[in-house]
Design an enzyme around this catalytic site. Structure first.
Site, short mmCIF file in Angstrom:
data_model
loop_
_atom_site.label_atom_id
_atom_site.label_comp_id
_atom_site.label_asym_id
_atom_site.label_seq_id
_atom_site.Cartn_x
_atom_site.Cartn_y
_atom_site.Cartn_z
N CYS A 4 0.83 -1.20 0.00
CA CYS A 4 0.00 0.00 0.00
C CYS A 4 0.87 1.25 0.00
O CYS A 4 1.86 1.32 0.74
CB CYS A 4 -0.83 -0.05 1.28
SG CYS A 4 -1.80 1.41 1.54
N THR A 54 -0.90 4.33 0.15
CA THR A 54 -1.89 5.35 0.49
C THR A 54 -1.30 6.44 1.40
O THR A 54 -1.53 7.63 1.20
CB THR A 54 -3.10 4.69 1.21
OG1 THR A 54 -3.65 3.71 0.32
CG2 THR A 54 -4.16 5.70 1.59
P1 IMP Z 1 -0.92 -7.08 3.60
O1 IMP Z 1 -1.51 -8.28 4.28
O2 IMP Z 1 -0.07 -6.24 4.49
O3 IMP Z 1 -0.20 -7.47 2.34
O4 IMP Z 1 -2.15 -6.13 3.19
C1 IMP Z 1 -3.25 -6.59 2.45
C2 IMP Z 1 -4.34 -5.55 2.49
O5 IMP Z 1 -3.92 -4.35 1.84
C3 IMP Z 1 -5.62 -5.92 1.76
O6 IMP Z 1 -6.44 -6.79 2.47
C4 IMP Z 1 -6.26 -4.55 1.54
O7 IMP Z 1 -6.95 -4.09 2.67
C5 IMP Z 1 -5.06 -3.65 1.35
N1 IMP Z 1 -4.80 -3.31 -0.06
C6 IMP Z 1 -4.88 -4.08 -1.17
N2 IMP Z 1 -4.47 -3.42 -2.27
C7 IMP Z 1 -4.13 -2.19 -1.87
C8 IMP Z 1 -3.63 -1.02 -2.55
O8 IMP Z 1 -3.36 -1.02 -3.74
N3 IMP Z 1 -3.43 0.07 -1.78
C9 IMP Z 1 -3.69 0.09 -0.44
N4 IMP Z 1 -4.11 -0.99 0.25
C10 IMP Z 1 -4.34 -2.11 -0.47
#
Ligand code: IMP
Length: 339
Positions: free
Chosen positions: A179, A181
């Site tokens: 992400c 953001t």
């Molecule tokens: P991770 O488990 O830290 O890899 O985060 C996964 C989560 O990131 C997902 O379940 C979403 O809530 C969030 N997410 C998915 N795609 C994006 C993106 O492109 N930008 C921001 N958040 C994302």
């Protein structure tokens, strides 16, 4: 200014325990209007995480997979129907939808095909479009479908989504491993802090910690801080069941893992880039997802036994969280080579 914490800022204090075997510990969790889970883990609705193979593997392991929405209604409906044929009749199937365009048609098609959990999946869930979407979905499908919604970062957001009809709420804005953001927009709240804040809610909606959970200890911490369930992207990416081709980078067998708001993903699913808030990355292949899930389950049982907790609700209610220093964080990881 409010001080906020994330996973690496805290530890859980070990407590007196009467648990003699980790197998005594229950990881069961009831999901309103859907099947009970025996593992509180959900796979992210992303096109490099959850399609047919992952949704089936997650259900077999006792968790839940959310089929992503970055495809046609037909394609997503086929995945649901296929999973419904393979899985036992009482297993839940979750599928994601958006809040605009033909989302109600999509929801109806997925529900008819056998999805009993619909995930209203948008980046900024505390939004009037979410309120309108939840109302439209209830008007169309009634009260028997489980509506998951998100993401939110605050208690106010959590309570609003619960009051608008969500049965479970994804908590975490800007913390995902892919992400950007926070870099692009300056907005977000450390995921653990959002979990701590939202856990104060008096609403009955389930709390799903989502984004930035990078190792098994973070799963344990998220639940101790009040999450009912944990959603994982990167920890499940690169497994055999994650969609996508394998390729080699410097001799390392890899798969792609990308944010759904990355430029590459947006071009693939909508042909243009609106706001770029994610990145695309490679991850090493990991083998069958069941191995990863078994590792998480073992670590969760072990973590709960350190806190003397026999089930998830006792663990949420009774764990002691402490804030640690940067020096403690160094001590918290293997550090033999640094001496
Ligand atoms: P991770 O488990 O830290 O890899 O985060 C996964 C989560 O990131 C997902 O379940 C979403 O809530 C969030 N997410 C998915 N795609 C994006 C993106 O492109 N930008 C921001 N958040 C994302």
């Amino acid at each position: 200014m409010k001080e906020t914490l994330t996973f690496d800022d805290i530890l859980l204090i070990p407590k007196y325990s009467e648990i003699k075997s980790r197998s005594e510990i229950s990881l069961q969790i009831s999901i309103p209007k859907a099947a009970q889970l025996s593992l509180p883990i959900i796979s992210s609705p992303m096109d490099t995480v959850t399609e047919s193979d992952m949704v089936v593997a997650m259900a077999i392991a006792g968790g839940l997979g959310v089929i992503h929405r970055y495809n046609t209604i037909d394609e997503q409906e086929k995945i649901v129907s296929m999973a419904r044929k393979i899985l036992p009749s009482d297993a839940s199937i979750a599928a994601a939808i958006g809040v605009s365009g033909d989302f109600v048609n999509r929801a109806e098609a997925l529900y008819d095909a056998g999805a009993d959990v619909l995930c209203v999946d948008i980046a900024h869930g505390h939004h009037i479009l979410m309120k309108e979407a939840l109302k439209a979905l209830r008007d169309s499908l009634g009260n028997s479908v489980h509506l998951m919604a998100g993401n939110v970062a605050t208690l106010e957001g959590f309570n609003d989504l619960a009051d608008w009809g969500a049965d479970s709420i994804r908590v975490g804005v800007g913390g995902g491993s892919i992400c950007s953001t926070r870099v692009m927009t300056g907005h977000g709240v450390p995921t653990l802090q959002s979990v701590i804040d939202c856990a104060k809610s008096d609403r009955s909606a389930l709390l799903i910690a989502d984004g930035g959970i990078k190792q098994t200890g973070d799963v344990v911490k998220a639940i101790a801080a009040g999450a009912d369930l944990v959603m994982l992207g990167s920890m499940l990416a690169g497994t055999d069941e994650a969609p996508g081709e394998t390729f080699y980078v410097d001799g390392i067998k890899s798969k792609s893992y990308r944010g759904m708001a990355s430029a590459a993903a947006q071009i693939d699913w909508r042909g243009h880039v609106a706001s770029e808030e994610g990145v695309s990355h490679r991850v090493s292949v990991k083998g069958p997802v069941i191995k990863t899930l078994e590792g998480i389950e073992k670590a969760l049982r072990s973590g709960m036994s350190y806190s003397g907790a026999i089930n998830l609700s006792t663990f949420q209610a009774g764990s002691n969280i402490i804030r640690i220093t940067q020096a403690s964080l160094v001590e918290s990881k293997p550090h033999i080579l640094q001496g």
